[in-house]
Design a protein around this motif. Structure first.
Motif, PDB file in Angstrom:
ATOM      1  N   LEU A   1     -11.171  23.737   0.157  1.00 27.53           N
ATOM      2  CA  LEU A   1     -11.228  25.061   0.725  1.00 27.53           C
ATOM      3  C   LEU A   1     -12.391  25.102   1.921  1.00 27.53           C
ATOM      4  O   LEU A   1     -13.502  24.681   1.497  1.00 27.53           O
ATOM      5  N   GLN A   2     -12.136  25.734   2.747  1.00 28.59           N
ATOM      6  CA  GLN A   2     -13.235  26.077   3.768  1.00 28.59           C
ATOM      7  C   GLN A   2     -12.863  27.404   4.132  1.00 28.59           C
ATOM      8  O   GLN A   2     -11.883  27.962   4.783  1.00 28.59           O
ATOM      9  N   LEU A   3     -13.725  28.486   4.165  1.00 29.68           N
ATOM     10  CA  LEU A   3     -13.529  29.840   4.710  1.00 29.68           C
ATOM     11  C   LEU A   3     -14.853  29.942   5.695  1.00 29.68           C
ATOM     12  O   LEU A   3     -15.754  29.727   5.453  1.00 29.68           O
ATOM     13  N   ARG A   4     -14.157  30.278   6.790  1.00 28.67           N
ATOM     14  CA  ARG A   4     -15.018  30.402   7.905  1.00 28.67           C
ATOM     15  C   ARG A   4     -15.970  31.701   8.001  1.00 28.67           C
ATOM     16  O   ARG A   4     -15.385  32.762   7.855  1.00 28.67           O
ATOM     17  N   CYS A   5     -17.122  31.420   8.750  1.00 29.59           N
ATOM     18  CA  CYS A   5     -17.850  32.731   8.930  1.00 29.59           C
ATOM     19  C   CYS A   5     -18.665  32.407  10.193  1.00 29.59           C
ATOM     20  O   CYS A   5     -19.486  31.291  10.209  1.00 29.59           O
ATOM     21  N   LYS A   6     -18.539  33.356  11.550  1.00 28.65           N
ATOM     22  CA  LYS A   6     -19.430  33.233  12.360  1.00 28.65           C
ATOM     23  C   LYS A   6     -20.650  34.279  12.365  1.00 28.65           C
ATOM     24  O   LYS A   6     -20.198  35.567  12.028  1.00 28.65           O
ATOM     25  N   TYR A   7     -21.578  34.349  12.810  1.00 29.43           N
ATOM     26  CA  TYR A   7     -22.427  35.502  12.867  1.00 29.43           C
ATOM     27  C   TYR A   7     -23.209  35.594  14.350  1.00 29.43           C
ATOM     28  O   TYR A   7     -23.245  34.600  14.921  1.00 29.43           O
ATOM     29  N   SER A   8     -23.964  36.688  14.387  1.00 28.19           N
ATOM     30  CA  SER A   8     -24.658  36.981  15.756  1.00 28.19           C
ATOM     31  C   SER A   8     -25.768  37.562  15.363  1.00 28.19           C
ATOM     32  O   SER A   8     -25.677  38.756  14.563  1.00 28.19           O
ATOM     33  N   SER A   9     -27.042  36.946  15.546  1.00 30.12           N
ATOM     34  CA  SER A   9     -28.287  37.898  14.958  1.00 30.12           C
ATOM     35  C   SER A   9     -29.417  37.555  16.072  1.00 30.12           C
ATOM     36  O   SER A   9     -29.238  36.339  16.678  1.00 30.12           O
ATOM     37  N   SER A  10     -30.060  38.442  16.521  1.00 27.98           N
ATOM     38  CA  SER A  10     -31.059  38.490  17.260  1.00 27.98           C
ATOM     39  C   SER A  10     -32.401  37.927  16.817  1.00 27.98           C
ATOM     40  O   SER A  10     -33.429  37.363  17.469  1.00 27.98           O
ATOM     41  N   GLY A  11     -32.334  38.014  15.390  1.00 33.44           N
ATOM     42  CA  GLY A  11     -33.750  37.567  14.497  1.00 33.44           C
ATOM     43  C   GLY A  11     -33.373  36.421  13.496  1.00 33.44           C
ATOM     44  O   GLY A  11     -32.062  35.906  13.517  1.00 33.44           O
ATOM     45  N   THR A  12     -34.112  36.174  12.794  1.00 31.23           N
ATOM     46  CA  THR A  12     -33.963  34.998  11.835  1.00 31.23           C
ATOM     47  C   THR A  12     -32.829  35.692  10.767  1.00 31.23           C
ATOM     48  O   THR A  12     -33.101  36.709  10.011  1.00 31.23           O
ATOM     49  N   PRO A  13     -31.937  34.971  10.489  1.00 25.51           N
ATOM     50  CA  PRO A  13     -30.828  35.609   9.646  1.00 25.51           C
ATOM     51  C   PRO A  13     -31.066  35.120   8.097  1.00 25.51           C
ATOM     52  O   PRO A  13     -31.291  34.046   7.954  1.00 25.51           O
ATOM     53  N   TYR A  14     -30.563  35.954   7.258  1.00 24.23           N
ATOM     54  CA  TYR A  14     -30.481  35.837   5.782  1.00 24.23           C
ATOM     55  C   TYR A  14     -28.938  35.916   5.593  1.00 24.23           C
ATOM     56  O   TYR A  14     -28.317  36.791   6.031  1.00 24.23           O
ATOM     57  N   LEU A  15     -28.204  34.874   5.001  1.00 20.27           N
ATOM     58  CA  LEU A  15     -26.862  35.026   4.943  1.00 20.27           C
ATOM     59  C   LEU A  15     -26.471  34.780   3.485  1.00 20.27           C
ATOM     60  O   LEU A  15     -27.028  34.068   2.660  1.00 20.27           O
ATOM     61  N   PHE A  16     -25.255  35.331   3.166  1.00 21.65           N
ATOM     62  CA  PHE A  16     -24.855  35.548   1.932  1.00 21.65           C
ATOM     63  C   PHE A  16     -23.332  35.374   1.688  1.00 21.65           C
ATOM     64  O   PHE A  16     -22.571  35.813   2.891  1.00 21.65           O
TER      65      PHE A  16
ATOM     66  N   GLN B   1     -19.658  40.291  -6.321  1.00 22.26           N
ATOM     67  CA  GLN B   1     -20.788  39.131  -6.974  1.00 22.26           C
ATOM     68  C   GLN B   1     -21.245  38.279  -6.062  1.00 22.26           C
ATOM     69  O   GLN B   1     -20.440  37.799  -5.129  1.00 22.26           O
ATOM     70  N   LEU B   2     -22.640  37.999  -6.199  1.00 21.35           N
ATOM     71  CA  LEU B   2     -23.343  37.040  -5.173  1.00 21.35           C
ATOM     72  C   LEU B   2     -22.723  35.641  -5.478  1.00 21.35           C
ATOM     73  O   LEU B   2     -23.003  35.367  -6.529  1.00 21.35           O
ATOM     74  N   LEU B   3     -22.215  34.974  -4.518  1.00 21.10           N
ATOM     75  CA  LEU B   3     -21.792  33.494  -4.786  1.00 21.10           C
ATOM     76  C   LEU B   3     -23.175  32.604  -4.429  1.00 21.10           C
ATOM     77  O   LEU B   3     -23.444  31.752  -5.277  1.00 21.10           O
ATOM     78  N   LEU B   4     -23.655  32.865  -3.102  1.00 23.36           N
ATOM     79  CA  LEU B   4     -24.778  32.071  -2.701  1.00 23.36           C
ATOM     80  C   LEU B   4     -25.700  32.610  -1.658  1.00 23.36           C
ATOM     81  O   LEU B   4     -25.107  33.744  -1.013  1.00 23.36           O
ATOM     82  N   LYS B   5     -26.777  32.436  -1.292  1.00 30.62           N
ATOM     83  CA  LYS B   5     -27.296  32.786  -0.102  1.00 30.62           C
ATOM     84  C   LYS B   5     -28.175  31.587   0.452  1.00 30.62           C
ATOM     85  O   LYS B   5     -28.592  30.660  -0.077  1.00 30.62           O
ATOM     86  N   TYR B   6     -28.515  32.028   1.742  1.00 27.34           N
ATOM     87  CA  TYR B   6     -29.321  31.073   2.669  1.00 27.34           C
ATOM     88  C   TYR B   6     -30.455  31.693   3.249  1.00 27.34           C
ATOM     89  O   TYR B   6     -30.113  32.861   3.932  1.00 27.34           O
ATOM     90  N   TYR B   7     -31.711  31.448   2.876  1.00 23.90           N
ATOM     91  CA  TYR B   7     -32.884  32.068   3.475  1.00 23.90           C
ATOM     92  C   TYR B   7     -33.287  31.032   4.798  1.00 23.90           C
ATOM     93  O   TYR B   7     -33.771  31.418   5.619  1.00 23.90           O
ATOM     94  N   SER B   8     -33.648  29.905   4.235  1.00 24.56           N
ATOM     95  CA  SER B   8     -34.268  28.814   5.242  1.00 24.56           C
ATOM     96  C   SER B   8     -34.004  27.495   4.265  1.00 24.56           C
ATOM     97  O   SER B   8     -33.667  27.451   3.315  1.00 24.56           O
ATOM     98  N   GLY B   9     -34.497  26.217   4.999  1.00 29.53           N
ATOM     99  CA  GLY B   9     -34.770  24.952   4.605  1.00 29.53           C
ATOM    100  C   GLY B   9     -33.224  24.295   4.617  1.00 29.53           C
ATOM    101  O   GLY B   9     -32.840  24.397   5.641  1.00 29.53           O
ATOM    102  N   ASP B  10     -32.805  23.629   3.546  1.00 26.81           N
ATOM    103  CA  ASP B  10     -31.733  22.677   3.496  1.00 26.81           C
ATOM    104  C   ASP B  10     -30.521  23.704   4.131  1.00 26.81           C
ATOM    105  O   ASP B  10     -30.232  24.780   3.433  1.00 26.81           O
TER     106      ASP B  10
END
Lengths: 114, 111
Positions: free
Chosen positions: A19-34, A45-54
């Motif tokens: 499975l792949q579910l697609r997501c595109k974002y537009s952000s003027s600053g550093t994004p946090y993505l969930f 419910q939260l599945l996962l989050k990305y702040y920085s790093g890997d």
């Protein structure tokens, strides 16, 4: 302007398929993505989050997502889906430190066929 | 673990009626939120509150009032229900690190 686009309103896959579910974002600053998931008759419910790093982050139930700054994307993946994965999946953008200002995509409804 | 309880689960109102939705959380979270979920439109923020007695407007605050009299509770009032309105209202809370915990929602129908 900040925005999140989930181009697929509905995805149908067979049980055991990848499975792949697609997501595109537009952000003027550093994004946090969930990625959040909404199972039938349950709260989100939260599945996962990305702040920085890997750029590849692992979540619950075998889900992972890959952040790509060059493509402005945060696609969700799973190697082998189960019927219980049928749900609505939301990609969410938050700007750094800006609690409350979460921007939700419209969601992708995943249907897993036996 | 904690829980977010929304009451009622289903709310049927009449056009022009004032309707109140309630939300309780026992996470001891500082921040609470009200979102509206419409089919095909994702979630839109109505109000949020970062502490007791604080209120911050979201993108969809017109037509709504909110109240945070206690840290554990956050209520939302539809000031004048619109005919044929149908939506799900979701309450959430967080510690401020962007991870939200959601309730199961209140489904509103206006006759």
């Amino acid at each position: 302007a900040q925005s999140v686009t989930q181009p697929d309103a509905r995805v149908t896959v067979s049980e055991g398929a990848s499975l792949q579910l697609r997501c595109k974002y537009s952000s003027s600053g550093t994004p946090y993505l969930f990625w959040y998931v909404q199972y039938p008759r349950q709260g989100l419910q939260l599945l996962l989050k990305y702040y920085s790093g890997d750029p590849v982050v692992q979540g619950v139930n075998g889900f992972e997502a890959e952040f790509s700054k060059s493509n402005s994307s945060f696609h969700l993946r799973k190697a082998s889906v189960h019927w219980s994965d049928s749900a609505v999946y939301f990609c969410v953008l938050s700007l750094t430190g800006n609690t409350g200002k979460l921007i939700f995509g419209l969601g992708t409804t995943l249907q897993v066929q036996p | 673990g904690g829980i977010i309880t929304q009451t009622p689960k289903f709310l049927i109102g009449q056009e022009g009626q004032k309707l109140t939705l309630k939300c309780q959380q026992n996470f001891n979270h500082d921040t609470m939120y009200w979102y509206r979920q419409d089919s095909g439109k994702g979630l839109r923020l109505i109000y949020y509150s970062i502490t007791e007695n604080d209120l911050q407007k979201g993108d969809l605050s017109e037509g709504y009032d909110a109240s945070r009299e206690k840290k554990s509770s956050f209520s939302l009032t539809v000031t004048s229900a619109q005919k044929n309105e149908m939506a799900v209202f979701l309450c959430a809370s967080s510690t401020g690190n962007e991870r939200l915990f959601f309730g199961h929602g209140t489904k509103l129908s206006v006759l």
